[in-house]
Design a protein around this motif. Structure first.
Motif, PDB file in Angstrom:
ATOM      1  N   GLY A  28      21.732 -33.886  21.005  1.00 17.09           N
ATOM      2  CA  GLY A  28      21.836 -35.297  21.345  1.00 17.09           C
ATOM      3  C   GLY A  28      20.920 -36.125  20.475  1.00 17.09           C
ATOM      4  O   GLY A  28      20.150 -35.607  19.670  1.00 17.09           O
ATOM      5  N   ASP A  29      21.031 -37.412  20.635  1.00 14.80           N
ATOM      6  CA  ASP A  29      20.246 -38.316  19.806  1.00 14.80           C
ATOM      7  C   ASP A  29      18.822 -38.497  20.334  1.00 14.80           C
ATOM      8  O   ASP A  29      17.869 -38.498  19.574  1.00 14.80           O
ATOM      9  N   PHE A  30      18.669 -38.686  21.636  1.00 23.67           N
ATOM     10  CA  PHE A  30      17.348 -38.927  22.222  1.00 23.67           C
ATOM     11  C   PHE A  30      17.174 -38.017  23.438  1.00 23.67           C
ATOM     12  O   PHE A  30      17.909 -38.136  24.405  1.00 23.67           O
ATOM     13  N   HIS A  31      16.231 -37.111  23.390  1.00 25.22           N
ATOM     14  CA  HIS A  31      15.954 -36.276  24.548  1.00 25.22           C
ATOM     15  C   HIS A  31      14.459 -35.980  24.609  1.00 25.22           C
ATOM     16  O   HIS A  31      13.759 -36.005  23.605  1.00 25.22           O
ATOM     17  N   GLN A  32      14.009 -35.694  25.821  1.00 20.92           N
ATOM     18  CA  GLN A  32      12.616 -35.344  26.057  1.00 20.92           C
ATOM     19  C   GLN A  32      12.605 -34.068  26.889  1.00 20.92           C
ATOM     20  O   GLN A  32      13.257 -33.997  27.922  1.00 20.92           O
ATOM     21  N   VAL A  33      11.877 -33.076  26.425  1.00 17.31           N
ATOM     22  CA  VAL A  33      11.841 -31.780  27.089  1.00 17.31           C
ATOM     23  C   VAL A  33      10.414 -31.488  27.512  1.00 17.31           C
ATOM     24  O   VAL A  33       9.492 -31.587  26.705  1.00 17.31           O
ATOM     25  N   ASN A  34      10.243 -31.132  28.770  1.00 14.85           N
ATOM     26  CA  ASN A  34       8.929 -30.763  29.295  1.00 14.85           C
ATOM     27  C   ASN A  34       9.027 -29.369  29.906  1.00 14.85           C
ATOM     28  O   ASN A  34       9.663 -29.191  30.933  1.00 14.85           O
ATOM     29  N   ASN A  35       8.420 -28.380  29.259  1.00 11.47           N
ATOM     30  CA  ASN A  35       8.420 -27.006  29.749  1.00 11.47           C
ATOM     31  C   ASN A  35       6.980 -26.578  29.994  1.00 11.47           C
ATOM     32  O   ASN A  35       6.165 -26.571  29.076  1.00 11.47           O
ATOM     33  N   ALA A  36       6.696 -26.194  31.212  1.00  8.99           N
ATOM     34  CA  ALA A  36       5.348 -25.726  31.525  1.00  8.99           C
ATOM     35  C   ALA A  36       5.181 -24.284  31.043  1.00  8.99           C
ATOM     36  O   ALA A  36       4.374 -23.998  30.164  1.00  8.99           O
ATOM     37  N   ILE A  37       5.960 -23.380  31.610  1.00  5.50           N
ATOM     38  CA  ILE A  37       5.908 -21.964  31.233  1.00  5.50           C
ATOM     39  C   ILE A  37       7.341 -21.494  31.019  1.00  5.50           C
ATOM     40  O   ILE A  37       8.206 -21.735  31.840  1.00  5.50           O
ATOM     41  N   SER A  38       7.577 -20.828  29.887  1.00  4.59           N
ATOM     42  CA  SER A  38       8.921 -20.374  29.571  1.00  4.59           C
ATOM     43  C   SER A  38       8.863 -18.930  29.104  1.00  4.59           C
ATOM     44  O   SER A  38       8.034 -18.569  28.272  1.00  4.59           O
TER      45      SER A  38
END
Length: 73
Positions: free
Chosen positions: A45-55
């Motif tokens: 996508g054009d604009f996204h925000q991803v927040n991952n604490a623990i993966s």
């Protein structure tokens, strides 16, 4: 059956990629691969925000073959 296609954005198509608009009888892959990646890796996508604490990514695969390809050239 005819198709009406609205606005389409295609960034890239790889060497073995398929882009199809309209009727198709059969679209099959010519090769397969397996990719492992953590959460948020394949966001598009054009604009996204991803927040991952623990993966954590599970790479255990007990199958011998996931998708068998028969060559129809």
């Amino acid at each position: 059956m005819p198709s009406i296609v609205g606005p389409v954005k295609i960034n890239t198509v790889g060497g073995s990629g398929v882009v199809n608009f309209g009727d198709s009888f059969n679209v099959t892959p010519k090769s397969t691969t397996k990719t492992f990646a953590g959460s948020g890796s394949f966001n598009t996508g054009d604009f996204h925000q991803v927040n991952n604490a623990i993966s954590g990514t599970n790479t255990v695969d007990p199958d011998l073959a996931d998708e068998n390809i028969a060559a129809n050239n």
